[in-house]
Enzyme design. Structure first.
Site, PDB file in Angstrom:
ATOM      1  N   THR A   1      -8.210   5.464  -6.551  1.00 18.73           N
ATOM      2  CA  THR A   1      -7.083   4.749  -7.172  1.00 18.73           C
ATOM      3  C   THR A   1      -6.127   4.175  -6.129  1.00 18.73           C
ATOM      4  O   THR A   1      -5.403   3.227  -6.412  1.00 18.73           O
ATOM      5  CB  THR A   1      -6.287   5.662  -8.133  1.00 18.73           C
ATOM      6  OG1 THR A   1      -5.774   6.772  -7.412  1.00 18.73           O
ATOM      7  CG2 THR A   1      -7.163   6.156  -9.281  1.00 18.73           C
TER       8      THR A   1
ATOM      9  N   CYS B   1       0.860  -1.194   0.000  1.00 24.08           N
ATOM     10  CA  CYS B   1       0.000   0.000   0.000  1.00 24.08           C
ATOM     11  C   CYS B   1       0.889   1.235   0.000  1.00 24.08           C
ATOM     12  O   CYS B   1       1.685   1.450   0.924  1.00 24.08           O
ATOM     13  CB  CYS B   1      -0.906  -0.004   1.226  1.00 24.08           C
ATOM     14  SG  CYS B   1      -1.769   1.554   1.462  1.00 24.08           S
TER      15      CYS B   1
ATOM     16  N   HIS C   1      -6.407   3.020   0.330  1.00 26.18           N
ATOM     17  CA  HIS C   1      -6.171   3.353   1.739  1.00 26.18           C
ATOM     18  C   HIS C   1      -6.940   4.659   1.889  1.00 26.18           C
ATOM     19  O   HIS C   1      -6.593   5.653   1.229  1.00 26.18           O
ATOM     20  CB  HIS C   1      -4.669   3.517   1.987  1.00 26.18           C
ATOM     21  CG  HIS C   1      -4.279   3.908   3.387  1.00 26.18           C
ATOM     22  ND1 HIS C   1      -3.264   3.277   4.090  1.00 26.18           N
ATOM     23  CD2 HIS C   1      -4.727   4.897   4.205  1.00 26.18           C
ATOM     24  CE1 HIS C   1      -3.123   3.846   5.281  1.00 26.18           C
ATOM     25  NE2 HIS C   1      -3.999   4.845   5.368  1.00 26.18           N
TER      26      HIS C   1
ATOM     27  N   HIS D   1      -8.932  14.323   0.114  1.00 27.22           N
ATOM     28  CA  HIS D   1      -8.235  15.372  -0.613  1.00 27.22           C
ATOM     29  C   HIS D   1      -8.676  16.708  -0.029  1.00 27.22           C
ATOM     30  O   HIS D   1      -9.878  16.960   0.101  1.00 27.22           O
ATOM     31  CB  HIS D   1      -8.621  15.346  -2.098  1.00 27.22           C
ATOM     32  CG  HIS D   1      -8.302  14.055  -2.791  1.00 27.22           C
ATOM     33  ND1 HIS D   1      -7.165  13.890  -3.539  1.00 27.22           N
ATOM     34  CD2 HIS D   1      -8.975  12.879  -2.859  1.00 27.22           C
ATOM     35  CE1 HIS D   1      -7.148  12.664  -4.045  1.00 27.22           C
ATOM     36  NE2 HIS D   1      -8.243  12.025  -3.654  1.00 27.22           N
TER      37      HIS D   1
ATOM     38  N   HIS E   1      -8.556   8.108   2.153  1.00 19.19           N
ATOM     39  CA  HIS E   1      -7.898   9.415   2.221  1.00 19.19           C
ATOM     40  C   HIS E   1      -8.870  10.501   1.824  1.00 19.19           C
ATOM     41  O   HIS E   1      -9.855  10.251   1.129  1.00 19.19           O
ATOM     42  CB  HIS E   1      -6.662   9.449   1.316  1.00 19.19           C
ATOM     43  CG  HIS E   1      -6.932   9.031  -0.098  1.00 19.19           C
ATOM     44  ND1 HIS E   1      -7.022   7.712  -0.452  1.00 19.19           N
ATOM     45  CD2 HIS E   1      -7.142   9.756  -1.217  1.00 19.19           C
ATOM     46  CE1 HIS E   1      -7.278   7.635  -1.751  1.00 19.19           C
ATOM     47  NE2 HIS E   1      -7.369   8.851  -2.242  1.00 19.19           N
TER      48      HIS E   1
ATOM     49  N   CYS F   1       0.534   3.413   3.134  1.00 21.94           N
ATOM     50  CA  CYS F   1       1.199   2.822   4.312  1.00 21.94           C
ATOM     51  C   CYS F   1       2.709   3.043   4.214  1.00 21.94           C
ATOM     52  O   CYS F   1       3.366   3.310   5.229  1.00 21.94           O
ATOM     53  CB  CYS F   1       0.873   1.335   4.431  1.00 21.94           C
ATOM     54  SG  CYS F   1      -0.771   0.996   5.110  1.00 21.94           S
TER      55      CYS F   1
HETATM   56  P1  AMP Z   1      -7.693   8.804  -5.327  1.00 20.92           P
HETATM   57  O1  AMP Z   1      -7.712   8.856  -6.830  1.00 20.92           O
HETATM   58  O2  AMP Z   1      -8.829   9.496  -4.672  1.00 20.92           O
HETATM   59  O3  AMP Z   1      -7.495   7.387  -4.826  1.00 20.92           O
HETATM   60  O4  AMP Z   1      -6.428   9.655  -4.902  1.00 20.92           O
HETATM   61  C1  AMP Z   1      -5.132   9.176  -4.865  1.00 20.92           C
HETATM   62  C2  AMP Z   1      -4.243  10.379  -4.885  1.00 20.92           C
HETATM   63  O5  AMP Z   1      -2.974  10.009  -4.422  1.00 20.92           O
HETATM   64  C3  AMP Z   1      -4.063  10.996  -6.286  1.00 20.92           C
HETATM   65  O6  AMP Z   1      -4.484  12.359  -6.256  1.00 20.92           O
HETATM   66  C4  AMP Z   1      -2.570  10.848  -6.531  1.00 20.92           C
HETATM   67  O7  AMP Z   1      -2.019  11.950  -7.246  1.00 20.92           O
HETATM   68  C5  AMP Z   1      -2.025  10.758  -5.108  1.00 20.92           C
HETATM   69  N1  AMP Z   1      -0.763  10.064  -4.993  1.00 20.92           N
HETATM   70  C6  AMP Z   1      -0.425   8.854  -5.508  1.00 20.92           C
HETATM   71  N2  AMP Z   1       0.833   8.537  -5.177  1.00 20.92           N
HETATM   72  C7  AMP Z   1       1.313   9.575  -4.441  1.00 20.92           C
HETATM   73  C8  AMP Z   1       2.572   9.841  -3.815  1.00 20.92           C
HETATM   74  N3  AMP Z   1       3.602   8.975  -3.867  1.00 20.92           N
HETATM   75  N4  AMP Z   1       2.711  11.013  -3.157  1.00 20.92           N
HETATM   76  C9  AMP Z   1       1.694  11.897  -3.103  1.00 20.92           C
HETATM   77  N5  AMP Z   1       0.487  11.689  -3.655  1.00 20.92           N
HETATM   78  C10 AMP Z   1       0.300  10.552  -4.328  1.00 20.92           C
HETATM   79 ZN    ZN Z   2      -2.417   1.443   3.635  1.00 19.07          ZN
END
Ligand code: AMP
Ligand code: ZN
Length: 111
Positions: A93, A3, A96, A100, A98, A6
């Site tokens: 995507t 993940c 885990h 925004h 989250h 994580c």
């Molecule tokens: P979601 O599409 O709602 O699952 O959001 C996942 C978010 O995580 C997206 O906006 C990605 O740009 C962000 N994301 C993915 N990998 C990273 C990373 N290594 N550092 C910061 N943000 C990330």
């Molecule tokens: Zn996780």
């Protein structure tokens, strides 16, 4: 567990942290969709909003209790948007949970 969030929490993947405590981490999104775009994650692997229950929902309450403070620290004086994508049809995507936190311009109507 494979993940990405994580791994960001345990430090094995670097991030630009904006806030951290024992229950959550907030860091800048790697692909910002607004002038200010941070991701707020619980320090517990909860897959999505669909996996919330009476026991783990405290993490979500905690994140929301800190969101205003984080927004202020980022200079968001005129409001902001908090978004949760849940499941494939919701556009999630990273599995885990989250939230925004976006702002820094007038974001327009989404719903
Ligand atoms: P979601 O599409 O709602 O699952 O959001 C996942 C978010 O995580 C997206 O906006 C990605 O740009 C962000 N994301 C993915 N990998 C990273 C990373 N290594 N550092 C910061 N943000 C990330
Ligand atoms: Zn996780």
């Amino acid at each position: 567990m494979d993940c990405i969030f994580c791994k960001i929490i345990d430090g094995s993947i670097p991030s630009k942290k904006v806030y951290e405590d024992d229950m959550m981490l907030a860091f800048h999104d790697i692909e910002p969709a607004a002038p200010v775009h941070v991701v707020m994650v619980p320090k517990a692997h909860i897959e999505s909003a669909d996996a919330l229950n009476e026991e783990n929902v405290k993490y979500v309450a905690h994140i929301f209790s800190k969101a205003g403070e984080i927004a202020k620290s980022l200079g968001l004086k005129n409001g902001y948007r908090i978004v949760n994508n849940c499941g494939p049809d919701g556009g999630q995507t990273v599995f885990h949970i989250h939230f925004h936190l976006m702002g820094g311009k007038q974001l327009g109507t989404m719903v």
